[in-house]
Design a protein around this motif. Structure first.
Motif, PDB file in Angstrom:
ATOM      1  N   TYR A  24       0.849  -1.191   0.000  1.00 16.81           N
ATOM      2  CA  TYR A  24       0.000   0.000   0.000  1.00 16.81           C
ATOM      3  C   TYR A  24       0.886   1.243   0.000  1.00 16.81           C
ATOM      4  O   TYR A  24       1.920   1.287   0.675  1.00 16.81           O
ATOM      5  CB  TYR A  24      -0.866   0.067   1.256  1.00 16.81           C
ATOM      6  N   THR A  25       0.479   2.263  -0.720  1.00 17.53           N
ATOM      7  CA  THR A  25       1.178   3.534  -0.722  1.00 17.53           C
ATOM      8  C   THR A  25       0.937   4.220   0.617  1.00 17.53           C
ATOM      9  O   THR A  25      -0.206   4.291   1.087  1.00 17.53           O
ATOM     10  CB  THR A  25       0.653   4.432  -1.863  1.00 17.53           C
ATOM     11  N   VAL A  26       2.011   4.682   1.245  1.00 13.27           N
ATOM     12  CA  VAL A  26       1.911   5.382   2.539  1.00 13.27           C
ATOM     13  C   VAL A  26       2.755   6.649   2.485  1.00 13.27           C
ATOM     14  O   VAL A  26       3.624   6.790   1.625  1.00 13.27           O
ATOM     15  CB  VAL A  26       2.407   4.520   3.728  1.00 13.27           C
ATOM     16  N   GLU A  27       2.506   7.514   3.413  1.00  9.43           N
ATOM     17  CA  GLU A  27       3.358   8.687   3.605  1.00  9.43           C
ATOM     18  C   GLU A  27       4.270   8.337   4.769  1.00  9.43           C
ATOM     19  O   GLU A  27       3.928   8.535   5.929  1.00  9.43           O
ATOM     20  CB  GLU A  27       2.496   9.924   3.837  1.00  9.43           C
ATOM     21  N   GLN A  28       5.403   7.750   4.421  1.00  6.46           N
ATOM     22  CA  GLN A  28       6.319   7.150   5.389  1.00  6.46           C
ATOM     23  C   GLN A  28       6.677   8.094   6.535  1.00  6.46           C
ATOM     24  O   GLN A  28       6.778   7.669   7.678  1.00  6.46           O
ATOM     25  CB  GLN A  28       7.584   6.692   4.647  1.00  6.46           C
ATOM     26  N   GLN A  29       6.846   9.379   6.256  1.00  8.38           N
ATOM     27  CA  GLN A  29       7.243  10.341   7.290  1.00  8.38           C
ATOM     28  C   GLN A  29       6.175  10.491   8.372  1.00  8.38           C
ATOM     29  O   GLN A  29       6.475  10.937   9.464  1.00  8.38           O
ATOM     30  CB  GLN A  29       7.591  11.708   6.669  1.00  8.38           C
ATOM     31  N   ARG A  30       4.947  10.084   8.105  1.00  2.16           N
ATOM     32  CA  ARG A  30       3.870  10.168   9.089  1.00  2.16           C
ATOM     33  C   ARG A  30       3.864   8.971  10.046  1.00  2.16           C
ATOM     34  O   ARG A  30       3.097   8.951  10.999  1.00  2.16           O
ATOM     35  CB  ARG A  30       2.508  10.241   8.387  1.00  2.16           C
ATOM     36  N   LEU A  31       4.694   7.970   9.786  1.00  2.00           N
ATOM     37  CA  LEU A  31       4.619   6.710  10.533  1.00  2.00           C
ATOM     38  C   LEU A  31       5.729   6.532  11.565  1.00  2.00           C
ATOM     39  O   LEU A  31       5.919   5.438  12.084  1.00  2.00           O
ATOM     40  CB  LEU A  31       4.644   5.539   9.547  1.00  2.00           C
ATOM     41  N   THR A  32       6.426   7.574  11.907  1.00  2.00           N
ATOM     42  CA  THR A  32       7.611   7.457  12.766  1.00  2.00           C
ATOM     43  C   THR A  32       7.303   7.034  14.197  1.00  2.00           C
ATOM     44  O   THR A  32       8.179   6.524  14.884  1.00  2.00           O
ATOM     45  CB  THR A  32       8.405   8.774  12.791  1.00  2.00           C
ATOM     46  N   GLN A  33       6.068   7.239  14.667  1.00  2.00           N
ATOM     47  CA  GLN A  33       5.720   6.878  16.040  1.00  2.00           C
ATOM     48  C   GLN A  33       4.855   5.618  16.107  1.00  2.00           C
ATOM     49  O   GLN A  33       4.199   5.355  17.114  1.00  2.00           O
ATOM     50  CB  GLN A  33       5.012   8.041  16.733  1.00  2.00           C
ATOM     51  N   ALA A  34       4.859   4.838  15.042  1.00  2.00           N
ATOM     52  CA  ALA A  34       4.043   3.624  14.987  1.00  2.00           C
ATOM     53  C   ALA A  34       4.404   2.662  16.123  1.00  2.00           C
ATOM     54  O   ALA A  34       5.568   2.484  16.443  1.00  2.00           O
ATOM     55  CB  ALA A  34       4.235   2.938  13.638  1.00  2.00           C
ATOM     56  N   ASN A  35       3.397   2.065  16.710  1.00  2.00           N
ATOM     57  CA  ASN A  35       3.580   1.118  17.812  1.00  2.00           C
ATOM     58  C   ASN A  35       4.263  -0.155  17.281  1.00  2.00           C
ATOM     59  O   ASN A  35       3.671  -0.898  16.488  1.00  2.00           O
ATOM     60  CB  ASN A  35       2.217   0.786  18.425  1.00  2.00           C
ATOM     61  N   PRO A  36       5.504  -0.424  17.687  1.00  2.00           N
ATOM     62  CA  PRO A  36       6.238  -1.575  17.143  1.00  2.00           C
ATOM     63  C   PRO A  36       5.604  -2.924  17.456  1.00  2.00           C
ATOM     64  O   PRO A  36       5.709  -3.865  16.667  1.00  2.00           O
ATOM     65  CB  PRO A  36       7.629  -1.461  17.767  1.00  2.00           C
ATOM     66  N   SER A  37       4.925  -3.041  18.576  1.00  2.00           N
ATOM     67  CA  SER A  37       4.288  -4.323  18.912  1.00  2.00           C
ATOM     68  C   SER A  37       3.121  -4.622  17.984  1.00  2.00           C
ATOM     69  O   SER A  37       2.921  -5.777  17.584  1.00  2.00           O
ATOM     70  CB  SER A  37       3.803  -4.315  20.363  1.00  2.00           C
TER      71      SER A  37
END
Length: 163
Positions: free
Chosen positions: A131-144
């Motif tokens: 899926y196309t994402v805006e990678q810079q928006r995902l920096t705080q994604a929950n790793p678990s």
């Protein structure tokens, strides 16, 4: 232009590849109802469902924002572990997205703040299905959350497969 305005413009002009956006609950509650969009709504257990338009394709989940695989959890986080993300949640997400019809070009994922749980789901969909994402928006994604989704999907799914 606000981020919500940017996302709405992308909803009206979807790319040829399926795209995914992570939003806050407040922004998601202001989305227009479009037939080419699906929503994954994530709330905390103590809050009611988000007031969203009546999307034909919508998955509602409720779990705490806890990085439960971390070895350094606070007492507050430990108290929420029983309500954290599970393999069952991951299976629901994977089934939901793999069963979406081809005309769905955008998946919007929201959580309360739009930074952790929703970004984790968006990141996993990017990793699994391209899926196309805006990678810079995902920096705080929950790793678990990311890890559980990827572990649940593997080895059945590889990037590039799916819709």
């Amino acid at each position: 232009m606000t981020y919500l305005s940017h996302v709405i413009s992308k909803l009206y002009r979807p790319s040829s590849a399926r795209q995914v956006f992570a939003l806050s609950r407040a922004d998601a509650e202001r989305l227009p109802l479009l037939p080419t969009a699906a929503v994954i709504s994530i709330t905390t257990p103590e809050r009611g469902p988000a007031a969203l338009p009546d999307f034909q394709h919508m998955l509602r989940l409720s779990f705490e924002d806890v990085d439960h695989q971390s070895s350094d959890l606070s007492a507050r986080a430990k108290a929420k572990l029983s309500r954290s993300f599970t393999t069952q949640h991951a299976k629901q997400i994977l089934q939901f997205v793999t069963e979406l019809p081809a005309e769905i070009r955008t998946v919007v994922v929201h959580c309360e703040g739009g930074f952790s749980r929703s970004c984790a789901v968006a990141s996993a969909l990017h990793n699994l299905y391209g899926y196309t994402v805006e990678q810079q928006r995902l920096t705080q994604a929950n790793p678990s959350v990311i890890a559980v989704i990827l572990d649940t999907a593997q080895p059945k799914t590889r990037k590039g497969k799916g819709k």
